[in-house]
Design a protein around this motif. Structure first.
Motif, PDB file in Angstrom:
ATOM      1  N   LYS A   9       0.838  -1.200   0.000  1.00  0.00           N
ATOM      2  CA  LYS A   9       0.000   0.000   0.000  1.00  0.00           C
ATOM      3  C   LYS A   9       0.875   1.254   0.000  1.00  0.00           C
ATOM      4  O   LYS A   9       0.541   2.247  -0.662  1.00  0.00           O
ATOM      5  CB  LYS A   9      -0.931  -0.012   1.215  1.00  0.00           C
ATOM      6  CG  LYS A   9      -1.995   1.036   1.177  1.00  0.00           C
ATOM      7  CD  LYS A   9      -3.007   0.783   0.082  1.00  0.00           C
ATOM      8  CE  LYS A   9      -4.168   1.748   0.236  1.00  0.00           C
ATOM      9  NZ  LYS A   9      -5.152   1.603  -0.818  1.00  0.00           N
ATOM     10  N   HIS A  12       1.891   1.688  -3.478  1.00  0.00           N
ATOM     11  CA  HIS A  12       0.735   2.187  -4.218  1.00  0.00           C
ATOM     12  C   HIS A  12       0.594   3.708  -4.028  1.00  0.00           C
ATOM     13  O   HIS A  12       0.359   4.443  -4.994  1.00  0.00           O
ATOM     14  CB  HIS A  12      -0.515   1.456  -3.733  1.00  0.00           C
ATOM     15  CG  HIS A  12      -1.778   1.889  -4.380  1.00  0.00           C
ATOM     16  ND1 HIS A  12      -2.134   1.514  -5.663  1.00  0.00           N
ATOM     17  CD2 HIS A  12      -2.786   2.674  -3.926  1.00  0.00           C
ATOM     18  CE1 HIS A  12      -3.306   2.056  -5.965  1.00  0.00           C
ATOM     19  NE2 HIS A  12      -3.723   2.755  -4.932  1.00  0.00           N
ATOM     20  N   HIS A  15       3.153   5.450  -6.140  1.00  0.00           N
ATOM     21  CA  HIS A  15       2.745   5.516  -7.548  1.00  0.00           C
ATOM     22  C   HIS A  15       1.732   6.631  -7.764  1.00  0.00           C
ATOM     23  O   HIS A  15       1.780   7.336  -8.786  1.00  0.00           O
ATOM     24  CB  HIS A  15       2.193   4.174  -8.019  1.00  0.00           C
ATOM     25  CG  HIS A  15       3.234   3.109  -8.082  1.00  0.00           C
ATOM     26  ND1 HIS A  15       2.921   1.774  -8.017  1.00  0.00           N
ATOM     27  CD2 HIS A  15       4.580   3.172  -8.183  1.00  0.00           C
ATOM     28  CE1 HIS A  15       4.032   1.070  -8.090  1.00  0.00           C
ATOM     29  NE2 HIS A  15       5.046   1.892  -8.185  1.00  0.00           N
TER      30      HIS A  15
END
Length: 120
Positions: A9, A12, A15
């Motif tokens: 996470k 993520h 990103h």
């Protein structure tokens, strides 16, 4: 979530940060930076068989326990600033994001990586 899921996470969130213009969306970048810190610290806490609870105050206590004093304070600063830009202030500047990244987030990440090298 377990350590690996929190690490995923955090990646993520990275990103997402890489996909937005921090100059245009500094407020959301600060919020995402805090949540990246939340998942980085949670990955460490789980890797050390700790429990961070479900509230922000419980998580802060776990960060206080598993991280250096300076990084626990840095985590609290990220949390406070993310709340301010979400709820109270109309805008944030890219320079503020850069300052929080360098002075608060990166030291947390470095300490986390010493404990769980797979965190990115």
């Amino acid at each position: 979530m377990h350590s690996v899921q929190h690490a995923d996470k955090a990646l993520h969130n990275l990103h997402f940060l890489e996909s937005i213009s921090v100059a245009e969306f500094a407020d959301w970048a600060i919020v995402a930076l805090f949540y990246r810190a939340l998942h980085v610290t949670s990955a460490v806490i789980h890797a050390r068989d700790g429990n961070h609870g479900t509230s922000h105050s419980a998580r802060q206590k776990a960060v206080d326990r598993y991280f250096s004093h300076n990084n626990a304070v840095a985590y609290e600063q990220l949390y406070s600033r993310s709340r301010l830009v979400r709820y109270d202030e109309l805008s944030a500047e890219e320079a503020e994001y850069d300052r929080l990244l360098k002075s608060s987030f990166l030291p947390i990440l470095e300490e986390a990586q010493r404990q769980v090298p797979s965190i990115t």
